[in-house]
Write a protein that holds these residues in place. Structure first.
Motif, PDB file in Angstrom:
ATOM      1  N   ARG A  12       0.825  -1.206   0.000  1.00 46.21           N
ATOM      2  CA  ARG A  12       0.000   0.000   0.000  1.00 46.21           C
ATOM      3  C   ARG A  12       0.866   1.266   0.000  1.00 46.21           C
ATOM      4  N   ASP A  13       1.923   1.264   0.812  1.00 40.15           N
ATOM      5  CA  ASP A  13       2.823   2.418   0.884  1.00 40.15           C
ATOM      6  C   ASP A  13       3.611   2.582  -0.413  1.00 40.15           C
ATOM      7  N   PHE A  14       4.049   1.453  -1.005  1.00 36.96           N
ATOM      8  CA  PHE A  14       4.739   1.515  -2.289  1.00 36.96           C
ATOM      9  C   PHE A  14       3.820   2.128  -3.340  1.00 36.96           C
ATOM     10  N   GLY A  15       2.589   1.638  -3.404  1.00 34.52           N
ATOM     11  CA  GLY A  15       1.622   2.137  -4.388  1.00 34.52           C
ATOM     12  C   GLY A  15       1.347   3.619  -4.228  1.00 34.52           C
ATOM     13  N   SER A  16       1.209   4.056  -2.981  1.00 37.88           N
ATOM     14  CA  SER A  16       0.959   5.467  -2.705  1.00 37.88           C
ATOM     15  C   SER A  16       2.118   6.340  -3.190  1.00 37.88           C
ATOM     16  N   ALA A  17       3.333   5.911  -2.882  1.00 39.54           N
ATOM     17  CA  ALA A  17       4.512   6.688  -3.290  1.00 39.54           C
ATOM     18  C   ALA A  17       4.653   6.706  -4.814  1.00 39.54           C
ATOM     19  N   LEU A  18       4.359   5.598  -5.468  1.00 45.75           N
ATOM     20  CA  LEU A  18       4.478   5.541  -6.926  1.00 45.75           C
ATOM     21  C   LEU A  18       3.431   6.413  -7.601  1.00 45.75           C
ATOM     22  N   LYS A  19       2.215   6.449  -7.049  1.00 43.84           N
ATOM     23  CA  LYS A  19       1.128   7.222  -7.665  1.00 43.84           C
ATOM     24  C   LYS A  19       1.329   8.725  -7.525  1.00 43.84           C
ATOM     25  N   ARG A  20       1.737   9.158  -6.336  1.00 44.32           N
ATOM     26  CA  ARG A  20       1.816  10.606  -6.121  1.00 44.32           C
ATOM     27  C   ARG A  20       3.216  11.176  -6.313  1.00 44.32           C
TER      28      ARG A  20
END
Length: 139
Positions: A12-20
């Motif tokens: 979830r944290d990886f996805g958040s960092a990649l998206k924003r």
């Protein structure tokens, strides 16, 4: 080695960092730089955060090294080198920043000095937005 609170571990944290995050590539790495999420101006909009939580909020880093980089020995070597390079840079990053470092197949061919230079340049480019691709669309 990176302290436990300075590592991104959850999907979830990886996805958040990649998206924003803003992306920049140099040599053997691609960096996704996601600055800290700004707190809203209205204190009633969000419950108050304890001051200790803000003080302990550090920059965090996560690593992605796929099988395209090489066999397990090569991947682990690249990960160790990247972790060491990030550990040296981490104190200079603003608190709350999340950075995902993705190794490209070229990373296995580069020595530590080259990999460290690639990381530093990619972080600088993503941080300033110059020569990095901003993944956020502008209307």
């Amino acid at each position: 080695m990176l302290p436990a609170d300075a590592r991104i571990r959850s999907s979830r944290d990886f996805g958040s960092a990649l998206k924003r995050g803003r992306r920049a590539a140099r040599g053997g790495v691609v960096v996704h730089w996601a600055p800290a999420i700004a707190q809203p101006e209205d204190p009633a909009a969000q419950p108050p955060t304890p001051p200790a939580a803000d003080a302990n909020r550090t920059a965090r880093a996560g690593f992605v090294v796929s099988k395209a980089v090489g066999n397990a020995v090569a991947r682990n070597k690249v990960k160790r080198r990247l972790r060491h390079a990030v550990a040296a840079e981490l104190p200079h990053w603003p608190p709350g920043t999340e950075v995902v470092v993705r190794a490209t197949p070229r990373a296995a061919e580069r020595d530590f000095t080259q990999l460290q230079r690639d990381l530093t340049e990619a972080v600088q480019a993503a941080r300033t937005g110059k020569n990095g691709r901003d993944r956020r669309s502008t209307p």
